[in-house]
Design a protein around this motif. Structure first.
Motif, PDB file in Angstrom:
ATOM      1  N   GLY A  10      -8.241  39.972 -18.080  1.00 32.38           N
ATOM      2  CA  GLY A  10      -8.153  39.741 -15.864  1.00 32.38           C
ATOM      3  C   GLY A  10      -8.018  38.540 -14.924  1.00 32.38           C
ATOM      4  N   VAL A  11      -7.698  37.751 -16.106  1.00 37.43           N
ATOM      5  CA  VAL A  11      -7.547  35.745 -14.827  1.00 37.43           C
ATOM      6  C   VAL A  11      -6.172  35.528 -13.848  1.00 37.43           C
ATOM      7  CG1 VAL A  11      -6.594  33.646 -16.029  1.00 37.43           C
ATOM      8  CG2 VAL A  11      -8.092  35.099 -17.662  1.00 37.43           C
ATOM      9  N   ASP A  12      -6.066  35.718 -13.346  1.00 35.01           N
ATOM     10  CA  ASP A  12      -4.689  35.607 -12.584  1.00 35.01           C
ATOM     11  C   ASP A  12      -4.255  33.785 -13.819  1.00 35.01           C
ATOM     12  OD1 ASP A  12      -2.977  35.049 -10.696  1.00 35.01           O
ATOM     13  OD2 ASP A  12      -4.107  35.158  -8.636  1.00 35.01           O
ATOM     14  N   VAL A  13      -2.734  34.603 -14.152  1.00 29.81           N
ATOM     15  CA  VAL A  13      -2.580  33.232 -14.881  1.00 29.81           C
ATOM     16  C   VAL A  13      -2.059  32.714 -14.011  1.00 29.81           C
ATOM     17  CG1 VAL A  13      -0.934  33.080 -16.227  1.00 29.81           C
ATOM     18  CG2 VAL A  13      -2.457  35.293 -16.445  1.00 29.81           C
ATOM     19  N   TRP A  14      -0.923  33.062 -12.736  1.00 32.02           N
ATOM     20  CA  TRP A  14       0.232  32.431 -11.882  1.00 32.02           C
ATOM     21  C   TRP A  14      -1.358  31.053 -11.095  1.00 32.02           C
ATOM     22  CZ3 TRP A  14       4.372  30.744 -11.848  1.00 32.02           C
ATOM     23  CH2 TRP A  14       4.387  29.976 -11.092  1.00 32.02           C
ATOM     24  N   ASN A  55      12.356  28.856 -33.033  1.00 28.38           N
ATOM     25  CA  ASN A  55      13.248  28.729 -32.216  1.00 28.38           C
ATOM     26  C   ASN A  55      12.197  29.846 -31.213  1.00 28.38           C
ATOM     27  OD1 ASN A  55      15.322  27.339 -33.107  1.00 28.38           O
ATOM     28  ND2 ASN A  55      16.468  28.376 -32.843  1.00 28.38           N
ATOM     29  N   LEU A  56      11.828  30.546 -31.371  1.00 29.87           N
ATOM     30  CA  LEU A  56      11.042  31.635 -30.887  1.00 29.87           C
ATOM     31  C   LEU A  56       9.898  31.305 -31.120  1.00 29.87           C
ATOM     32  CD1 LEU A  56      12.753  34.807 -31.817  1.00 29.87           C
ATOM     33  CD2 LEU A  56      12.899  34.238 -30.085  1.00 29.87           C
ATOM     34  N   LEU A  57       8.876  29.970 -31.121  1.00 30.23           N
ATOM     35  CA  LEU A  57       7.329  29.385 -31.337  1.00 30.23           C
ATOM     36  C   LEU A  57       7.103  29.612 -30.458  1.00 30.23           C
ATOM     37  CD1 LEU A  57       5.096  29.172 -33.497  1.00 30.23           C
ATOM     38  CD2 LEU A  57       6.208  26.519 -32.775  1.00 30.23           C
ATOM     39  N   ILE A  58       7.539  28.525 -28.768  1.00 32.72           N
ATOM     40  CA  ILE A  58       7.144  28.161 -27.826  1.00 32.72           C
ATOM     41  C   ILE A  58       7.022  29.663 -27.032  1.00 32.72           C
ATOM     42  CG2 ILE A  58       7.601  27.150 -25.810  1.00 32.72           C
ATOM     43  CD1 ILE A  58       7.709  24.106 -27.946  1.00 32.72           C
ATOM     44  N   PRO A  59       8.489  30.236 -26.845  1.00 30.84           N
ATOM     45  CA  PRO A  59       8.392  31.260 -26.081  1.00 30.84           C
ATOM     46  C   PRO A  59       7.241  32.377 -26.254  1.00 30.84           C
ATOM     47  CG  PRO A  59      10.453  31.116 -26.712  1.00 30.84           C
ATOM     48  CD  PRO A  59       9.721  29.799 -27.663  1.00 30.84           C
ATOM     49  N   LEU A  60       6.981  32.494 -27.699  1.00 30.62           N
ATOM     50  CA  LEU A  60       6.402  33.738 -28.045  1.00 30.62           C
ATOM     51  C   LEU A  60       5.036  33.141 -27.907  1.00 30.62           C
ATOM     52  CD1 LEU A  60       7.348  34.522 -31.279  1.00 30.62           C
ATOM     53  CD2 LEU A  60       7.363  36.173 -30.141  1.00 30.62           C
ATOM     54  N   LEU A  61       4.282  31.827 -27.773  1.00 32.90           N
ATOM     55  CA  LEU A  61       3.369  30.830 -27.891  1.00 32.90           C
ATOM     56  C   LEU A  61       3.383  31.712 -25.808  1.00 32.90           C
ATOM     57  CD1 LEU A  61       2.847  27.892 -29.258  1.00 32.90           C
ATOM     58  CD2 LEU A  61       1.534  30.248 -30.030  1.00 32.90           C
ATOM     59  N   LEU A  62       3.985  30.700 -25.485  1.00 33.42           N
ATOM     60  CA  LEU A  62       3.151  31.541 -23.342  1.00 33.42           C
ATOM     61  C   LEU A  62       3.098  32.634 -23.332  1.00 33.42           C
ATOM     62  CD1 LEU A  62       6.032  28.892 -22.328  1.00 33.42           C
ATOM     63  CD2 LEU A  62       4.400  28.762 -22.296  1.00 33.42           C
ATOM     64  N   THR A  63       4.158  33.465 -23.483  1.00 39.24           N
ATOM     65  CA  THR A  63       3.821  35.467 -23.566  1.00 39.24           C
ATOM     66  C   THR A  63       2.786  35.654 -24.122  1.00 39.24           C
ATOM     67  OG1 THR A  63       6.782  35.498 -23.734  1.00 39.24           O
ATOM     68  CG2 THR A  63       4.966  37.640 -24.468  1.00 39.24           C
ATOM     69  N   GLY A  64       2.006  35.342 -25.666  1.00 43.24           N
ATOM     70  CA  GLY A  64       1.199  35.694 -25.793  1.00 43.24           C
ATOM     71  C   GLY A  64       0.222  35.094 -25.310  1.00 43.24           C
ATOM     72  N   THR A  65      -0.013  33.978 -24.735  1.00 44.75           N
ATOM     73  CA  THR A  65      -0.937  32.832 -23.331  1.00 44.75           C
ATOM     74  C   THR A  65      -0.914  33.896 -22.110  1.00 44.75           C
ATOM     75  OG1 THR A  65      -0.916  30.827 -24.901  1.00 44.75           O
ATOM     76  CG2 THR A  65      -1.857  31.195 -22.361  1.00 44.75           C
ATOM     77  N   THR A  66      -0.027  33.934 -21.558  1.00 52.55           N
ATOM     78  CA  THR A  66       0.306  34.933 -20.547  1.00 52.55           C
ATOM     79  C   THR A  66      -0.425  36.508 -20.971  1.00 52.55           C
ATOM     80  OG1 THR A  66       1.898  33.907 -20.091  1.00 52.55           O
ATOM     81  CG2 THR A  66       1.882  35.981 -18.536  1.00 52.55           C
ATOM     82  N   LEU A  67       0.181  37.008 -21.546  1.00 54.07           N
ATOM     83  CA  LEU A  67      -0.434  38.567 -21.839  1.00 54.07           C
ATOM     84  C   LEU A  67      -1.835  38.539 -22.132  1.00 54.07           C
ATOM     85  CD1 LEU A  67       1.943  40.159 -24.307  1.00 54.07           C
ATOM     86  CD2 LEU A  67       1.832  40.600 -21.811  1.00 54.07           C
ATOM     87  N   TRP A  68      -1.968  37.444 -23.000  1.00 55.45           N
ATOM     88  CA  TRP A  68      -3.715  37.487 -23.079  1.00 55.45           C
ATOM     89  C   TRP A  68      -5.091  37.370 -22.011  1.00 55.45           C
ATOM     90  CZ3 TRP A  68      -7.325  38.618 -26.899  1.00 55.45           C
ATOM     91  CH2 TRP A  68      -8.431  38.480 -26.812  1.00 55.45           C
ATOM     92  N   GLY A  69      -4.527  36.143 -21.033  1.00 53.34           N
ATOM     93  CA  GLY A  69      -4.763  36.371 -19.837  1.00 53.34           C
ATOM     94  C   GLY A  69      -5.383  37.269 -18.796  1.00 53.34           C
ATOM     95  N   THR A  70      -3.838  37.297 -18.999  1.00 52.18           N
ATOM     96  CA  THR A  70      -3.818  39.239 -18.001  1.00 52.18           C
ATOM     97  C   THR A  70      -4.896  40.798 -18.611  1.00 52.18           C
ATOM     98  OG1 THR A  70      -1.010  38.557 -17.905  1.00 52.18           O
ATOM     99  CG2 THR A  70      -2.242  40.561 -17.560  1.00 52.18           C
TER     100      THR A  70
END
Length: 168
Positions: free
Chosen positions: A20-24, A2-17
């Protein structure tokens, strides 16, 4: 799980941050491009769904079925799966509905139910796929894509029935 999608979203956001990517802003630009694609393919989708609805409502699919019954019996295909085979290249949801009805009527362990399930997994919604993807990139002439895809669908239908008969 159940945590797969939230973990993927969080991981992608952290990786981009971290990189140095403006993720938003990147997400907003991606959404903007997605809407532009939707605007380009929307007329193709509406046209395709209109044609499928007209074929089903007019009874043309049933008429084709009656004409093709002798051929299906000769090929070893269950006649009951004909509506599925005629609908699948046009509409995934329509084919899924027909497949569910076949499984409900004949049972999931029947030859017809198993054949319908294998057919659904072995074939593609050819015209929908061509309309969406070719429309998205602006291709006007599909050349040999549709005949090749329909040949692949026919192969999938035949091998579905034959493999179910052979394995079960």
């Amino acid at each position: 799980m159940n945590l797969l999608i939230p973990l993927l979203l969080t991981g992608t956001t952290l990786w981009g941050t971290i990189r140095g990517v403006d993720v938003w802003t990147a997400m907003a630009e991606g959404a903007k491009e997605g809407l532009a694609v939707l605007v380009r393919i929307f007329p193709y989708l509406v046209s395709l769904l209109t044609v499928v609805t007209m074929l089903r409502a007019s009874g043309a699919l049933e008429c084709m079925g009656k004409c093709l019954t002798p051929l299906l019996e000769w090929l070893g295909l269950p006649v009951e799966t004909l509506p599925l085979m005629l609908t699948r290249p046009f509409s995934g949801s329509g084919a899924l509905g027909i497949g569910a009805e076949l499984i409900h009527t004949y049972g999931p362990d029947s030859v017809i139910g198993r054949t319908a399930a294998v057919m659904l997994g072995s074939t593609e919604t050819t015209f929908y796929t061509v309309a969406v993807y070719f429309g998205a990139v602006g291709v006007k002439d599909s050349r040999y894509a549709i005949p090749a895809a329909l040949a692949a669908d026919l192969t999938g239908f035949l091998l579905s029935a034959w493999s179910v008969n052979w394995l079960f």
